[in-house]
Scaffold this motif. Structure first.
Motif, mmCIF file in Angstrom:
data_model
loop_
_atom_site.group_PDB
_atom_site.id
_atom_site.type_symbol
_atom_site.label_atom_id
_atom_site.label_comp_id
_atom_site.label_asym_id
_atom_site.label_seq_id
_atom_site.Cartn_x
_atom_site.Cartn_y
_atom_site.Cartn_z
ATOM 1 N N GLY A 143 0.774 -1.234 0.000
ATOM 2 C CA GLY A 143 0.000 0.000 0.000
ATOM 3 C C GLY A 143 0.803 1.280 0.000
ATOM 4 N N PHE A 159 -3.973 1.650 3.436
ATOM 5 C CA PHE A 159 -3.949 0.893 2.194
ATOM 6 C C PHE A 159 -4.950 1.494 1.200
ATOM 7 C CE2 PHE A 159 -2.871 -1.882 5.722
ATOM 8 C CZ PHE A 159 -1.728 -2.534 5.282
ATOM 9 N N GLN A 160 -4.826 1.094 -0.056
ATOM 10 C CA GLN A 160 -5.779 1.457 -1.107
ATOM 11 C C GLN A 160 -5.939 2.976 -1.255
ATOM 12 O OE1 GLN A 160 -9.447 -0.684 -0.356
ATOM 13 N NE2 GLN A 160 -8.575 -2.633 -0.989
#
Length: 264
Positions: free
Chosen positions: A21, A151-152
């Motif tokens: 990430g 993350f993401q």
């Protein structure tokens, strides 16, 4: 006009930590990838000209990736300090290689008044590192603590969600890359993401500043304060009120799964 204008700049794109990430996508690079001394000198000289001979560049963070991996790091630091004698220069590192660095490296940091700032991932004896570096006469602090992880940061969905207003990157993490200024590392290094996952996210010319197309610092500031990239609505996934992605947890080594970096 911005009286506290500063930039982040990669000396090295790759990293010895391979964090799932990573918002700079450094963990997706397998080979050591760094900027040559010649390119650094050229890009820094252009930046100096566009910032009132460097007087208006108040701070510069040198990072990556992991900058301590650069094979010619001391030369790079000398070059940059020579071009920007008044700018506050900070070297951002994960600290893993600090015990391996030569005395010459520390002498160059001390003589050039370059501060070392360690991002704390909980992987090193921080107190010992701080003591050792201070004993060499070099400034050191803790940049931030990264025990928890986001993350993401990218979104490949059909939804439109403008993250611009709550974004902290556009104020704190403006990135300078290849003579261009981007409001965030996601836009600056999306080419790494695209190459790894065979995606085609495009950052258009009106979403960044090409320093070859501006003439003065005033013009640079005018354009910078007027930027509102489409990227922020279409691709950015930093949708939470604090300007981060909603998905978070403990940091771990990437499996190069697109779902670590991207909401689908």
């Amino acid at each position: 006009m911005n009286d506290n204008f500063g930039l982040e700049y990669h000396l090295v794109h790759s990293c010895n930590l391979k964090c799932a990430g990573c918002s700079h996508y450094s963990s997706l690079l397998d080979e050591l990838t760094f900027i040559s001394k010649e390119q650094i000198e050229s890009e820094m000289n252009l930046l100096r000209v566009r910032t009132n001979n460097g007087d208006s560049l108040r701070w510069l963070r040198l990072l990556g990736g992991e900058p301590l991996l650069h094979p010619n790091l001391t030369d790079c630091l000398n070059i940059i300090r020579n071009i920007f004698p008044k700018t506050r220069i900070t070297l951002i590192t994960n600290g893993i290689n600090l015990n391996k660095m030569s005395n010459t490296f520390y002498k160059v940091c001390k003589c050039n008044d370059i501060e070392i700032s360690v991002t704390d991932y909980g992987l090193i004896d921080l107190n010992n590192i701080i003591h050792q570096i201070k004993s060499k006469g070099v400034k050191i602090d803790i940049y931030q603590t990264c025990r928890d992880w986001y993350f993401q940061n990218i979104r490949l969905t059909e939804e439109i969600n403008d993250c611009f207003n709550q974004c902290y990157h556009r104020k704190m993490c403006i990135n300078y890359k290849e003579e261009k200024i981007f409001l965030c590392p996601q836009m600056a290094y999306i080419d790494i993401f695209n190459h790894t996952f065979s995606t085609d996210i495009v950052v258009n010319e009106n979403e960044y500043i090409d320093l070859n197309k501006v003439s003065t610092y005033n013009e640079l500031m005018r354009i910078l304060t007027s930027l509102h990239p489409d990227f922020c609505s279409i691709y950015c996934n930093c949708t939470s009120p604090n300007g981060n992605p909603e998905k978070n947890g403990k940091r771990y080594t990437t499996k190069k799964d697109i779902k670590e970096f991207c909401k689908l």
